[in-house]
Design a protein around this motif. Structure first.
Motif, PDB file in Angstrom:
ATOM      1  N   UNK A   1      30.173 -26.931 -38.002  1.00  0.00           N
ATOM      2  CA  UNK A   1      30.430 -26.305 -39.383  1.00  0.00           C
ATOM      3  C   UNK A   1      28.993 -26.984 -40.051  1.00  0.00           C
ATOM      4  N   UNK A   2      28.217 -27.926 -39.720  1.00  0.00           N
ATOM      5  CA  UNK A   2      27.090 -28.378 -40.113  1.00  0.00           C
ATOM      6  C   UNK A   2      26.423 -27.883 -39.937  1.00  0.00           C
ATOM      7  N   UNK A   3      26.371 -27.329 -38.930  1.00  0.00           N
ATOM      8  CA  UNK A   3      24.902 -26.684 -38.398  1.00  0.00           C
ATOM      9  C   UNK A   3      25.456 -24.756 -38.959  1.00  0.00           C
ATOM     10  N   UNK A   4      26.281 -24.249 -39.023  1.00  0.00           N
ATOM     11  CA  UNK A   4      26.802 -23.244 -40.058  1.00  0.00           C
ATOM     12  C   UNK A   4      25.904 -23.040 -41.418  1.00  0.00           C
ATOM     13  N   UNK A   5      26.407 -24.181 -41.685  1.00  0.00           N
ATOM     14  CA  UNK A   5      26.083 -24.253 -43.563  1.00  0.00           C
ATOM     15  C   UNK A   5      25.234 -25.117 -43.565  1.00  0.00           C
ATOM     16  N   UNK A   6      24.061 -25.673 -42.619  1.00  0.00           N
ATOM     17  CA  UNK A   6      22.833 -26.572 -42.803  1.00  0.00           C
ATOM     18  C   UNK A   6      23.078 -28.384 -43.037  1.00  0.00           C
ATOM     19  N   UNK A   7      24.688 -28.375 -43.325  1.00  0.00           N
ATOM     20  CA  UNK A   7      24.167 -30.269 -43.307  1.00  0.00           C
ATOM     21  C   UNK A   7      25.835 -29.538 -43.703  1.00  0.00           C
ATOM     22  N   UNK A   8      26.183 -31.756 -43.402  1.00  0.00           N
ATOM     23  CA  UNK A   8      27.444 -32.269 -42.353  1.00  0.00           C
ATOM     24  C   UNK A   8      28.131 -31.665 -43.531  1.00  0.00           C
ATOM     25  N   UNK A   9      29.950 -31.505 -43.105  1.00  0.00           N
ATOM     26  CA  UNK A   9      30.511 -30.732 -43.456  1.00  0.00           C
ATOM     27  C   UNK A   9      31.157 -31.499 -45.059  1.00  0.00           C
ATOM     28  N   UNK A  10      30.709 -30.989 -46.475  1.00  0.00           N
ATOM     29  CA  UNK A  10      30.727 -31.728 -47.380  1.00  0.00           C
ATOM     30  C   UNK A  10      32.875 -32.144 -47.730  1.00  0.00           C
ATOM     31  N   UNK A  11      33.430 -32.775 -48.809  1.00  0.00           N
ATOM     32  CA  UNK A  11      34.751 -32.927 -48.950  1.00  0.00           C
ATOM     33  C   UNK A  11      34.977 -31.316 -49.664  1.00  0.00           C
ATOM     34  N   UNK A  12      33.996 -30.316 -50.635  1.00  0.00           N
ATOM     35  CA  UNK A  12      34.411 -29.448 -51.197  1.00  0.00           C
ATOM     36  C   UNK A  12      34.457 -28.007 -49.917  1.00  0.00           C
ATOM     37  N   UNK A  13      34.093 -28.569 -48.800  1.00  0.00           N
ATOM     38  CA  UNK A  13      33.771 -27.271 -48.348  1.00  0.00           C
ATOM     39  C   UNK A  13      35.384 -27.768 -46.802  1.00  0.00           C
ATOM     40  N   UNK A  14      35.434 -28.961 -46.761  1.00  0.00           N
ATOM     41  CA  UNK A  14      36.575 -28.788 -46.306  1.00  0.00           C
ATOM     42  C   UNK A  14      37.809 -28.682 -46.424  1.00  0.00           C
ATOM     43  N   UNK A  15      37.886 -28.964 -48.275  1.00  0.00           N
ATOM     44  CA  UNK A  15      38.668 -28.688 -49.079  1.00  0.00           C
ATOM     45  C   UNK A  15      39.202 -26.528 -49.011  1.00  0.00           C
ATOM     46  N   UNK A  16      38.150 -26.186 -48.398  1.00  0.00           N
ATOM     47  CA  UNK A  16      38.500 -24.708 -48.395  1.00  0.00           C
ATOM     48  C   UNK A  16      38.805 -24.647 -47.057  1.00  0.00           C
TER      49      UNK A  16
END
Length: 475
Positions: free
Chosen positions: A393-408
């Motif tokens: 997910x960090x690779x796909x979205x350019x940064x470490x997985x945020x809590x906002x993204x993890x919640x989705x």
């Protein structure tokens, strides 16, 4: 009643369809049987937001005319080297030639456009092989074309809702007993048999090959989960490759991506019912649509401390038994867990309504109970799955997985793969029992629609070359 044919083909999925089509073209008398329904009668209730009822024992997703080419779904065709072990058995040049012929047989004049991986400098080595996505309309056309061609062949008979209950040698051929859905039974004598039973017949074939004393080696099973999220979170993977596939080694656990479904319209999740438990499948949606969700699976190899693969008995006891206990309403059906809970092995989110509120989206299917999926996974495998997922997910979205993204993110299970025994086969797909051929998933060599079709074609061409057409019991 006894029927005499040149070849009995068991299973009307991609391998069986192509084998029967090729043999009929050669003038042979062929009987093609399948446990499932005709393609026109294979609606999946889960697609309609209803409960998975097992389709009265015959799952409409994994059996029936077309098999894994489920009528009304988009699918991917993956060229070699996907299915590497099958290509090695056939020989690289022959495998490529068979694949070209199989695509023409499946798709006719409307050849799909294949493309490989786009160049990337990311941290993951992406497996590169040409992939083509077929729309739901193309799949319908494909199945209808094959259906009409096979049923129109003068020497070929197709019998649906018919199961083979036994298979044994008979002189220079083979005898099978079949049972139809209306209580009918029949004895079939055939010079040769093509076994192409696919996932629906996995347990039957596991028992049958032992009774026939075929040579095989035990499988190396894998366990995993499927991640579902808004398509935008997973788009980067499909932009690199339509079937984004990579392998990650983390803390000594080998993880691979599997069945990446993030097309222009995202992907669909399917339930595949095996009787006392139901597993997952994914289908791509090539037709663009808004508000879509995408999904892919991560699978971890199951190995004992000494490095040997776990046995199917271990899988039954340590994974399937606790999986069946997860749901109190309908044991053995798929479950969902909110990713933050899955990561922490907690259960703060306890309902689909709460999940929708926390994540901001509804899962593409609703037939889940929210429960502690993480709790049935070995701790080392659970940790490796989470670490690999977050790296991706960090690779796909350019940064470490945020809590906002993890919640989705929804985590859905269970996924189990590589449960097939690996058969000892000739380069014509003949087993150690002369006259019995295997193609598709049941070889234990390769998965994939095109790989199955290649196997069915290789077996059929060998039978045709050996028999010269209509020689044998039916001559």
């Amino acid at each position: 009643m006894t029927t005499i044919v040149d070849t009995l083909v068991i299973g009307a999925g991609p391998a069986g369809l192509v084998a029967a089509d090729r043999l009929a073209e050669n003038g042979a008398r062929v009987l093609l049987v399948d446990a499932g329904r005709l393609y026109q009668r294979r609606t999946c209730p889960v697609d309609l937001m209803h409960s998975c009822n097992g389709c009265k024992g015959i799952c409409n997703v994994i059996s029936g005319f077309g098999g894994s080419i489920h009528y009304g779904d988009g699918v991917k065709l993956s060229q070699f080297p996907s299915g590497r072990r099958l290509a090695e058995l056939l020989g690289t040049e022959r495998a490529a030639a068979l694949a070209d012929r199989a695509v023409r047989r499946l798709c006719g004049a409307e050849q799909p456009a294949f493309r490989g991986a786009r160049p990337t400098d990311g941290p993951f080595k992406v497996k590169d092989y040409p992939v083509a996505s077929l729309s739901a309309e193309q799949v319908r056309t494909l199945i209808e074309r094959l259906h009409h061609r096979i049923t129109a062949a003068p020497g070929t008979e197709l019998r649906m809702q018919t199961q083979v209950t036994s298979l044994r040698p008979l002189g220079h051929g083979w005898q099978a007993e079949t049972a139809g859905h209306a209580g009918t039974s029949e004895t079939v004598h055939a010079s040769s048999v093509v076994v192409a039973v696919g996932r629906r017949g996995q347990r039957w074939w596991q028992q049958a090959l032992r009774r026939l004393e075929l040579s095989y080696s035990a499988p190396a099973p894998s366990v995993g989960v499927r991640f579902e999220a808004p398509t935008a979170l997973l788009r980067r993977g499909s932009d690199i490759h339509e079937d984004f596939k990579t392998t990650i080694l983390t803390n000594g656990v080998k993880i691979k991506t599997f069945c990446y479904c993030a097309g222009p319209g995202g992907g669909r999740i399917k339930f595949t019912d095996y009787g006392d438990h139901t597993l997952l499948d994914g289908h791509i949606i090539p037709e663009a649509k808004t508000g879509s969700t995408a999904n892919f699976a991560l699978l971890a190899q199951l190995r004992a401390p000494d490095g040997t693969p776990r046995t199917t008995a271990w899988v039954d006891e340590n994974l399937l038994a606790p999986y069946r206990r997860l749901r109190t309403d309908r044991p053995g059906k798929p479950v969902l867990q909110w990713y933050p809970d899955f990561r922490s092995r907690a259960l703060d989110c306890t309902s689909l309504e709460q999940f929708a509120e926390l994540s901001g989206f509804h899962p593409s299917l609703r037939d889940y109970q929210v429960t502690d999926l993480a709790g049935i996974l070995p701790r080392a495998i659970h940790a490796a799955l989470c670490d690999a997922f977050e790296d991706l997910m960090a690779y796909f979205n350019g940064s470490a997985l945020t809590s906002h993204a993890a919640a989705q993110i929804a985590v859905i299970g269970l996924e189990l793969e590589n449960l097939w025994d690996e058969l000892s086969l000739t380069d014509n797909l003949e087993t150690t029992a002369p006259g019995v051929y295997a193609a598709g998933d049941c070889t234990g060599l390769a998965q994939g629609i095109l790989q199955a079709a290649v196997g069915g074609l290789a077996a059929a061409e060998a039978i045709a070359d050996r028999s010269g057409g209509t020689t044998g019991l039916a001559a």
